[in-house]
Design an enzyme around this catalytic site. Structure first.
Site, PDB file in Angstrom:
ATOM      1  N   LYS A 170       2.082  -3.645   3.231  1.00 18.32           N
ATOM      2  CA  LYS A 170       2.828  -2.469   3.162  1.00 18.32           C
ATOM      3  C   LYS A 170       4.302  -3.044   3.711  1.00 18.32           C
ATOM      4  CE  LYS A 170       2.801   2.067   5.444  1.00 18.32           C
ATOM      5  NZ  LYS A 170       2.049   2.961   6.540  1.00 18.32           N
ATOM      6  N   SER A 198       0.984   7.738   4.879  1.00 15.34           N
ATOM      7  CA  SER A 198       2.097   7.005   4.243  1.00 15.34           C
ATOM      8  C   SER A 198       1.965   5.892   3.436  1.00 15.34           C
ATOM      9  CB  SER A 198       3.026   6.685   5.744  1.00 15.34           C
ATOM     10  OG  SER A 198       2.325   5.659   6.476  1.00 15.34           O
ATOM     11  N   SER A 213      -2.673   7.724   7.797  1.00 17.04           N
ATOM     12  CA  SER A 213      -1.707   6.914   6.849  1.00 17.04           C
ATOM     13  C   SER A 213      -2.602   5.857   5.999  1.00 17.04           C
ATOM     14  CB  SER A 213      -0.564   6.192   7.459  1.00 17.04           C
ATOM     15  OG  SER A 213       0.229   7.393   7.685  1.00 17.04           O
TER      16      SER A 213
END
Lengths: 490, 96, 481
Positions: A81, A156, A180
């Protein structure tokens, strides 16, 4: 071989690598080719560096040749990420303000991952600074849900979930502040785990809300998720909030705890008035499955559930307003082209106005407001106290049960733009995941079925530092079903 | 709950150092006011005598010994700087 | 109408540590710009603070030395404000639960003369807390340049109550803090290096009025003398304004040491809204009695206590102690010689504060590098005391010792300074002098005591300066009576 390399599990791949049936270079190339083939559609990656990945793969192959394999992740491509610092790689947080930032240091979890021989593969898209539940708040691009490209992948960590789901990475790292990791895992039909607060070092994780953030693993199987968690867990002297507690062998624990007759709790506040909760069907079937194994299912109560979202949005935005103050156009971020140089403050105003997207602005403004003079007690202090009540709810519930079963998200992935302009309705969709961050407990999302052709996850919330137990519980469900072998058609 | 919360958006934006257009001011204040309206729900709860939670698993006395470790080379420290000179970060003249 | 000033000081003191307060990069002064930096110091994304144990010990020590209460529990808060020298745009500090509460500083005012001890009083402290220092801005015509080397140096803020009334008191207050910090090894408090910095809050009101006048914050006080002069100027200015019937408004003024006056920086602005909240990246600190006691044991005898003891125990005058005591090393040097021969303490004190300091300063030598050990100095004082050599000769012996590191006896041997005659010889010289100089003899006998000096000089000449003048005087008087 039954599937392409890029869709095999890390557990199977590490066997193939150990037996020299494949090389890491072959595997990495397969993932690269897959990414190039589908990422125009999925748009999971902010950036990737093929040569760098292949060079890491070659080193891994050389290690194996010398008989010095570093373990089950050695040579396995892991997507990262774009919120974690990797030395000499971009770190954008999917924000314009960090668009050109290259990190001069490694996050602790990245260092650990490097030590386990993993091939670090690409930077995955996300909601800007991890603020969002759909990855639509990225300044870079809009990621699609591999199961239905016009739907959101969740967020997210949307890029991390979509990449694993689409075979663009074998496993990936995400971060979870209010759901997330778990929510996008649920939306993309993969496994995602938010560890106990303090289990994984936050050093090198660009902070959103310091007291809620955790880095965690995502994979297509529970085993893969466990192996990735293994490599990133443990106390870190560079993170004062990381916990000094032994890290069990998660992969072994999955085997050892097999067949245990667990006691599960169903929080009544999550299940009552749930007519609108589209994902309830598959979740209820999953509960029946555990019953059929001889596990006990009990109703429990988390009386302060209704206050979780409000509490969360105070704590998270207040911390964020301060954490994001460092992005100011002075040292390493985007600096506005034009500002009033005679007004020493204008460089901040303009750089931040240009650099931040709307959701980030909204949350920074909210956080600034709740901390501002005269409002601290009414908002921040109040939320910290409510947080205590929410934490106690879980402590109370865990006296009687080993874990809680809930839906991960109220509904499967929604269409792009469905919540735009109505931030509150988006916030409310985090209802099942947010409490775990407030209480600091671990949570796992495992695929448990489909609604309207879109995957849905079962959330298992565990006791603090009992990731081994919820992984074992998840594995029990996974082994009896075929979801892990079902992939989106792209 | 008493009256609907009102946000002084100019003041908040100035504290947060974010320039907002008039349009943004209108949009953000109404959105934030609706979120604050929702948040006011916390006032239903009596939290007298409840200790605040700052950390989910709080421990005390977490420190390091006073030993110097490695620094970033100056070139690395400055490599992302929007503007630099003499190995320092250039900023608009600060008038005290 | 009579007016009085009320002054409070905020004193920032850097704690001497190897590494920064919340990260491992070095603390230091005078390094190339941006060399003492790491991800934490630059506020890079993902960086996290970790407390430096030695900085905590340092402030607890400071607190105990300044008579503060050290509560069982303290925590860290973020003070949010944007400024280019602040890497995170928040400072990690202690808002409502500082590590040191209350306390006081014993100060000494100037005495009537240098030989007289001035009056002592206690200035009350509000608190002392710990925080991170910020970077340094270098101003140029068009822009400013930021160097973050100083950022995250451990910094204590010592806050006094509005409990002082003159520049002289503020001067004494800072001097006392500085000496205490140096004695405890907490900081060198070199104001030129920014290790100690002070801001003053000054208000003036008519005598008898209870409420404080409008608060003027005075900045840019770069030396202890600057603090004194700046405050005195500001008191005068405010008093004159009030006498003219003007009212003061809260503002920040700046001391210009070159021009010797203060100038307005900014009028009262909107109160800062620092949005303090507990720093979620750091855990709280719990301090128990064992910790407090361990630190208490490390605190040396403090300057004023030592001064009082020296005066009592060694019976040496204030004027000597006031030179010895402010310098911890010098006072230790003195005492290690004096405690072996308390009767010679005054002579030792004289040598240390006169000859030794003079030679050290002329040769630009630090006391730690001085070749005369306290024992060496004692040996010199003892040979004088025994009358082996004269004070006059001792001065040269001292310089030899200082240059070579030899003991007093070694120098005396090598240079043949020891008298090579006995008392009979001295008597003979005295007789000769009396015989050869009838004039002074006459004068002395007719009552002019001073005339004896001429005879003494003659004898000293004959002995090539080695005779003991006291003995010679005795002998001469005997001969002339």
């Amino acid at each position: 071989m039954s599937a392409e390399l890029y869709y095999k599990s890390a557990s199977e791949l590490s066997g193939l690598l150990d037996r020299k049936e494949i090389s890491s270079v072959e595997l990495t190339q397969s993932v690269i080719d897959r990414t190039k083939a589908v990422d125009d559609l999925v748009q999971a990656f902010n950036s990737f560096d093929e040569e760098n990945a292949l060079a890491q793969a070659e080193e891994s192959d050389a290690r194996r040749k010398r008989g010095e394999s570093l373990g089950s992740l050695d040579g396995i491509p892991v997507g990262i990420k774009d919120v974690l610092a990797v030395k000499d790689q971009p770190l954008t947080c999917s924000s314009k303000i960090l668009a050109d930032f290259v990190s001069p240091y490694d996050a602790t979890c990245i260092q650990k991952l490097k030590r386990s021989g993993a091939v670090l593969w690409g930077r995955l898209n996300m909601d800007e600074f991890a603020m969002g539940s759909s990855t639509e708040n990225s300044a870079t691009k809009i990621t699609g849900n591999p199961w239905k490209l016009d739907c959101i992948p969740g967020g997210s960590s949307g890029g991390s979930a979509a990449a694993v789901s689409a075979g663009e990475a074998i496993v990936s790292l995400g971060s979870d502040t209010g759901g997330s990791i778990r929510q996008p895992a649920s939306h993309c039909g993969i496994v995602g785990l938010k560890p106990t607060y303090g289990r994984v070092s936050r050093y090198g994780l660009a902070a959103f809300a310091s007291s809620l953030d955790q880095v965690g693993p995502m994979g297509r199987t529970v085993w893969d998720t466990a192996a990735l968690l293994q490599s990133i867990s443990g106390h870190d002297p560079n993170d004062s909030t990381s916990y000094r507690i032994d890290v069990p062998d998660y992969v072994q624990a999955i085997e050892q705890l097999k067949g245990r007759k667990w006691t599960f709790g169903l929080p009544k506040e999550y299940f009552e008035n749930a007519e609108d909760t589209a994902s309830m069907g598959p979740v209820k079937e999953a509960i029946e499955f555990y019953k059929s194994l001889g596990c006990e299912i009990k109703e429990v109560s988390l009386p302060h559930t209704a206050y979780a979202v409000a509490t969360y949005y105070i704590v998270a935005t207040a911390e964020a307003s301060s954490n994001l103050a460092r992005y100011d156009g002075i040292r390493y971020t985007h600096r506005a082209e034009s500002f009033d140089a005679k007004d020493s403050v204008d460089i901040y105003r303009q750089s931040r106005a240009e650099g931040f997207g709307n959701e980030v602005k909204r949350r920074v403004l909210l956080g600034t407001y709740v901390l501002s003079s005269g409002y601290y007690d009414a908002y921040y202090l109040k939320a910290q106290k409510t947080r205590t009540l929410i934490r106690r709810d879980f402590e109370e519930a865990f006296r009687d049960v080993d874990a809680l079963l809930t839906p991960t998200a109220p509904s499967p992935a929604f269409k792009r733009g469905a919540h735009s302009g109505d931030p509150l309705s988006m916030y409310l969709s985090d209802i099942y995941t947010i409490s775990a961050n407030l209480a600091g407990i671990p949570g796992l999302s495992v695929p448990c079925g489909y609604v309207d052709g879109l995957p849905v996850g079962l959330q298992i919330l565990g006791k603090p530092f009992k990731e081994d137990e919820i992984l074992a519980m998840g594995n029990e469900f996974e082994s009896a079903h075929n979801f892990k072998n079902e992939h989106p058609s792209l | 709950m008493a009256e609907a919360p009102h946000i002084d958006i100019d003041k908040v934006a100035e504290l947060a150092r974010i320039a907002l257009t008039d349009e943004e001011k209108t949009k953000f204040s109404s959105q934030l006011e609706s979120i604050l309206g929702y948040i006011d729900k916390l006032n239903e709860l009596d939290t007298t005598n409840v200790e605040p939670t700052a950390h989910p698993h709080s421990v005390e006395n977490v420190w390091r010994e006073d030993r110097a470790t490695s620094e970033l080379p100056t070139s690395e420290a400055l490599k992302n700087a929007p503007k630099q000179r003499q190995n320092m970060f250039v900023v608009p003249k600060v008038v005290e | 109408m009579e007016y009085e000033a009320v002054i409070g000081l905020e004193v920032h003191v850097q704690i001497k540590t190897e590494s920064k307060i919340f990260s491992g990069s070095r603390s230091g002064y005078g390094y190339e710009p941006n060399t003492l930096v790491d991800p934490v110091v630059l506020g890079l994304p993902g960086s996290l603070p970790v407390m430096n144990k030695t900085a905590l010990d340092g402030i607890i020590k400071a607190g105990l030395a300044l008579n503060c209460t050290i509560p069982d529990y303290c925590k860290w808060d973020r003070k949010n404000y944007f400024y280019p020298d602040s890497p995170n745009n928040y400072q990690i500090t202690q808002y409502d639960q500082p590590i040191c509460d209350g306390g006081f500083v014993e100060i000494e005012m100037k005495g009537e003369t240098r030989a007289v001890m001035g009056s002592h009083r206690k200035v009350a402290l509000t608190r002392i807390h710990l925080e991170n220092d910020v970077g340094k801005l270098n101003h140029f015509a068009e822009d400013s340049l930021v160097d973050y080397n100083r950022a995250f140096t451990p910094l204590m803020e010592i806050v006094s109550e509005p409990d002082m009334h003159s520049g002289a008191e503020a001067f004494a207050f800072l001097t006392a803090i500085r000496q205490t910090m140096i004695y405890c090894g907490i900081s060198d408090c070199d104001m030129e290096k920014g290790q100690m910095r002070a801001d003053a809050n000054i208000s003036v009101r008519p005598v008898g009025q209870k409420e404080l006048g409008a608060k003027i914050e005075l900045k840019n006080l770069n030396s202890i003398t600057g603090v004194k002069n700046g405050i005195e100027y500001e008191i005068k200015r405010q008093t004159q304004e009030l006498k003219k019937g003007r009212t003061m408004t809260q503002a920040t003024w700046r001391w210009d040491a070159d021009l010797g006056r203060t100038e307005l920086m900014r009028e009262k602005e909107d109160a800062h809204d620092y949005r303090y909240f507990p720093d979620p990246d750091l855990m709280p600190v719990r301090i128990d009695d064992e910790w407090r006691e361990r630190i208490r044991c490390e605190i040396p005898e403090l300057p004023f206590d030592k001064q009082r003891r020296f005066m009592e125990q060694y019976e040496i005058p204030y004027s000597i102690t006031s030179v010895l005591v402010p310098d911890w090393e010098l006072s230790e040097y003195f005492e290690s010689a004096a405690k072996k021969a308390p009767k010679c303490a005054q002579a030792i004190g004289n040598y240390v504060t006169n000859d030794l300091l003079r030679e050290l300063s002329e040769s630009n030598t630090a006391l730690s590098e001085c070749k005369i050990s306290p024992d060496g100095l004692l040996s010199l004082v003892e040979v004088i005391e025994k009358g082996v050599i004269t004070k006059q000769i001792a001065k040269d012996v001292f310089i030899e010792m200082f240059n070579t590191g030899e003991s007093a006896t070694e120098v005396i041997e090598r240079k043949g300074l020891k008298p090579d005659f006995d008392e009979g010889q001295v008597k003979d010289w005295c007789q000769e002098a009396v015989d050869e100089n009838p004039r002074p003899v006459e004068d002395f006998r007719s009552g002019n005591e001073k005339a004896l000096n001429a005879l003494l000089g003659q004898v000293m000449k004959k002995s090539r300066g080695k005779a003991n003048p006291q003995i010679v005087q005795g002998l001469l008087k005997e001969l002339l009576s």
